[in-house]
Design a protein around this motif. Structure first.
Motif, mmCIF file in Angstrom:
data_model
loop_
_atom_site.group_PDB
_atom_site.id
_atom_site.type_symbol
_atom_site.label_atom_id
_atom_site.label_comp_id
_atom_site.label_asym_id
_atom_site.label_seq_id
_atom_site.Cartn_x
_atom_site.Cartn_y
_atom_site.Cartn_z
ATOM 1 N N ILE A 7 35.050 39.430 23.395
ATOM 2 C CA ILE A 7 36.375 39.432 23.630
ATOM 3 C C ILE A 7 36.818 38.582 24.863
ATOM 4 C CG2 ILE A 7 36.261 41.258 25.262
ATOM 5 C CD1 ILE A 7 38.904 40.658 22.609
ATOM 6 N N TYR A 8 37.690 37.809 24.944
ATOM 7 C CA TYR A 8 38.037 36.890 26.173
ATOM 8 C C TYR A 8 38.431 37.954 27.180
ATOM 9 C CZ TYR A 8 40.277 33.290 28.977
ATOM 10 O OH TYR A 8 40.395 32.722 29.859
ATOM 11 N N ASN A 9 37.772 37.833 28.427
ATOM 12 C CA ASN A 9 38.157 38.505 29.391
ATOM 13 C C ASN A 9 39.166 37.529 30.370
ATOM 14 O OD1 ASN A 9 38.187 40.122 31.597
ATOM 15 N ND2 ASN A 9 36.125 40.784 31.632
ATOM 16 N N THR A 10 40.228 37.961 30.619
ATOM 17 C CA THR A 10 41.181 37.385 31.369
ATOM 18 C C THR A 10 40.689 37.122 33.014
ATOM 19 O OG1 THR A 10 42.892 37.944 30.219
ATOM 20 C CG2 THR A 10 43.453 36.960 32.359
ATOM 21 N N VAL A 230 50.194 39.368 33.761
ATOM 22 C CA VAL A 230 48.971 39.216 34.583
ATOM 23 C C VAL A 230 49.257 39.007 35.940
ATOM 24 C CG1 VAL A 230 47.262 37.296 35.106
ATOM 25 C CG2 VAL A 230 47.797 37.804 32.808
ATOM 26 N N PHE A 231 50.346 38.431 36.214
ATOM 27 C CA PHE A 231 50.834 38.704 37.816
ATOM 28 C C PHE A 231 52.598 38.746 37.818
ATOM 29 C CE2 PHE A 231 52.511 36.876 41.762
ATOM 30 C CZ PHE A 231 51.675 37.622 42.561
ATOM 31 N N PRO A 232 52.913 39.447 38.308
ATOM 32 C CA PRO A 232 52.281 40.417 39.499
ATOM 33 C C PRO A 232 51.563 41.879 39.046
ATOM 34 C CG PRO A 232 54.463 40.977 39.857
ATOM 35 C CD PRO A 232 54.577 39.744 38.517
ATOM 36 N N HIS A 233 52.194 42.166 37.746
ATOM 37 C CA HIS A 233 51.891 43.760 37.567
ATOM 38 C C HIS A 233 50.252 44.009 37.456
ATOM 39 C CE1 HIS A 233 52.681 47.490 36.019
ATOM 40 N NE2 HIS A 233 52.125 47.279 34.755
ATOM 41 N N HIS A 234 49.499 43.244 36.605
ATOM 42 C CA HIS A 234 48.143 43.546 36.350
ATOM 43 C C HIS A 234 47.250 43.081 37.831
ATOM 44 C CE1 HIS A 234 48.628 43.454 31.727
ATOM 45 N NE2 HIS A 234 48.786 44.775 32.189
ATOM 46 N N GLU A 235 47.689 42.281 38.289
ATOM 47 C CA GLU A 235 47.260 41.925 39.754
ATOM 48 C C GLU A 235 47.193 43.217 40.659
ATOM 49 O OE1 GLU A 235 44.603 39.914 41.319
ATOM 50 O OE2 GLU A 235 45.859 38.373 40.729
ATOM 51 N N ASN A 236 48.627 43.632 40.748
ATOM 52 C CA ASN A 236 48.811 44.755 41.797
ATOM 53 C C ASN A 236 47.996 46.125 41.390
ATOM 54 O OD1 ASN A 236 50.291 42.858 43.293
ATOM 55 N ND2 ASN A 236 52.361 43.738 42.463
ATOM 56 N N GLU A 237 48.000 46.225 39.838
ATOM 57 C CA GLU A 237 47.409 47.244 39.520
ATOM 58 C C GLU A 237 45.713 47.302 39.924
ATOM 59 O OE1 GLU A 237 47.305 49.015 35.381
ATOM 60 O OE2 GLU A 237 48.767 47.228 34.815
ATOM 61 N N ILE A 238 45.158 46.399 39.896
ATOM 62 C CA ILE A 238 43.774 46.172 40.378
ATOM 63 C C ILE A 238 43.674 46.413 41.626
ATOM 64 C CG2 ILE A 238 41.954 44.523 40.535
ATOM 65 C CD1 ILE A 238 42.689 42.947 37.904
ATOM 66 N N ALA A 239 44.416 45.859 42.498
ATOM 67 C CA ALA A 239 44.722 46.077 43.988
ATOM 68 C C ALA A 239 44.607 47.241 44.233
ATOM 69 C CB ALA A 239 45.674 45.064 44.515
ATOM 70 N N GLN A 240 45.847 48.090 43.795
ATOM 71 C CA GLN A 240 45.798 49.482 44.339
ATOM 72 C C GLN A 240 44.681 50.347 43.726
ATOM 73 O OE1 GLN A 240 49.834 49.506 42.958
ATOM 74 N NE2 GLN A 240 49.504 50.050 40.917
#
Length: 494
Positions: A7-10, A230-240
């Motif tokens: 699978i392609y991993n973003t 991808v940004f900002p939602h998933h980026e922020n999910e990863i961060a928190q």
């Protein structure tokens, strides 16, 4: 053992072999809708892509725990509710019901869990409290902000640089322009819950972290959603999430591409260019929508236009018609013997069916490449149709096309296409396309019957007149030995 896949991993920007946290099991979390309206064709791409992906993994022997959330507390929901004078939670509940109606009409499997923000407040507050205690979040006037500078890895998923970013949350009280709200202080007329920081409601990003970890654990396998997240939602999910757990949030990030209009825009409610799924399903069978989405690699842009679903329905009709002619073939001889007698076209069908499974499944195992897999299907369809033109194919071709029929069943089992019988499919096409074109089914049936009567009376002039009239209306007549059947022409004749 389940079949391995890639699978392609973003996050790594590469196609990777999938390695599960638990052998034979896959945990998948997909960001669902913000429910303030009906879902449109852009939303449905993610719905169908991940439905097909989960269906395929289960077909290949994986045990899949599939989670998709509902955002039922959000700025857009509140705004829509205020415009309509409706309670925001009641409005979102109504559109959750509408979502299920659309998803069921599309023939989608239900996720194993469908958490809602309004039912996850406790877990959200616990996560926020953890981030404050660890120094990754701070409180200002009842609002809790995530401090992006507190996490050096912030921006890795999207490739963004922190110092160049600014959060959509532009109110005062933030340490850095890119800091984003975890908890929003209450405003008049908004739904709110008590909290240690004052009454308020969750920010957008914190909800998915809390709900995914509640359903699947601290570290999970695959997170899915649209490329626009991808940004900002998933980026922020990863961060928190990673600030909270000090471990990897998801190992694989899988994003579907957007529907693109002629001007290059994506389809979106805010852009005023949407076509609702509910409307599409009035005019086209659900499988035509499924064909539309699966004809392309999931992560590629998918062009949308006036003819998109008509073209997809035309392609789907070719699949059903090939299966129909194969099902009509008879014969009990050895397939190799028949092929030697009936020639190259018969041998071509045998050769393609011999390698169909490995090519079809191989394409899906390699980054779920449905475009490549469907190309294998249509190569077989063309071969079956060529063979069907042989004079002796109907009486003797059954053993030759037996492998093709098994291949068509494999497509149904793995992807949910060709999932009904030919007669039921064609009847649905008739009903929906006639309605879309403003044609009454009863009028067509009456004219077909009148033409049959004219032919029986050898009134060839009347028969030809009715045939021309029906063809002009888009009706394809098929004269048989005992009766005349008809179908609606879909797309331009080949």
């Amino acid at each position: 053992m389940p079949a391995p896949f890639k699978i392609y991993n973003t996050r790594s920007r590469s196609v990777e072999p999938f390695s599960p946290l638990e052998p034979g099991k896959v945990g998948i979390y997909v960001c669902g809708m913000t429910v303030y309206d009906r879902c449109h064709m852009g939303h449905a791409r993610a719905m169908v892509v991940f439905d097909a992906f989960v269906r395929y993994l289960r077909f290949r022997g994986w045990s899949v725990n599939f989670v998709r959330n509902f955002t039922d507390v959000d700025d857009k929901i509140i705004q829509r509710a205020q415009e309509r004078g409706e309670d925001p939670i009641a409005l979102s509940a109504r559109f959750i019901d509408a979502f299920h109606e659309d998803a069921d009409a599309l023939g989608l499997i239900r996720p194993d869990a469908e958490p809602k923000v309004s039912e996850s407040i406790g877990g959200i507050q616990d996560l926020i409290g953890s981030l404050i205690s660890k120094g990754n979040a701070y409180v200002n006037d009842g609002t809790v902000w995530f401090d992006v500078k507190s996490l050096p890895s912030y921006g890795r998923l999207s490739g963004q640089k922190v110092d160049e970013l600014q959060s959509p949350d532009t109110v005062s009280g933030k340490k850095h322009p890119a800091d984003f709200a975890l908890w929003k202080a209450v405003k008049p007329g908004e739904p709110s819950w008590p909290s240690p920081w004052g009454p308020g409601r969750p920010g957008w990003h914190i909800e998915c972290s809390a709900m995914s970890m509640e359903c699947l654990g601290k570290t999970m396998d695959i997170h899915g959603g649209g490329l626009d997240l991808v940004f900002p939602h998933h980026e922020n999910e990863i961060a928190q999430s990673e600030a909270h757990t000090d471990c990897t949030y998801f190992n694989y990030w899988m994003h579907n591409g957007m529907l693109t209009m002629a001007n290059g825009q994506k389809m979106g409610k805010s852009l005023g260019n949407v076509w609702n799924v509910q409307n599409a399903l009035r005019e086209f069978p659900a499988e035509a929508l499924r064909m539309y989405y699966l004809q392309a690699l999931y992560r590629s842009p998918l062009p949308w236009g006036d003819d998109a679903l008509t073209d997809s329905l035309s392609a789907l009709c070719r699949l059903y018609e090939a299966r129909e002619v194969a099902e009509a073939m008879n014969g009990q001889e050895d397939a190799a013997h028949v092929a030697r007698d009936l020639g190259e076209d018969a041998q071509r069908v045998l050769d393609l069916t011999a390698r169909f499974e490995s090519q079809f499944l191989g394409a899906l195992d390699d980054d779920f490449n449905t475009a490549k897999a469907m190309a294998v299907v249509f190569e077989l369809v063309r071969a079956v149709n060529r063979f069907a033109n042989h004079k002796k194919a109907r009486k003797r071709g059954g053993p030759v096309v037996a492998g093709a029929l098994a291949a068509f069943q494999l497509v149904a089992d793995a992807l949910g296409l060709l999932s009904t019988d030919v007669h039921s499919f064609q009847e649905e096409v008739k009903t929906k396309r006639c309605a879309a074109m403003g044609i009454e089914l009863a009028d067509i049936e009456a004219k077909v019957a009148a033409r049959t009567n004219a032919r029986a009376n050898k009134d060839w002039a009347e028969s030809d007149r009715l045939r021309d009239e029906l063809e002009h209306a888009g009706v394809v007549l098929m004269d048989g030995a005992e009766c005349t059947s008809w179908r609606i022409r879909v797309g331009e004749p080949e």
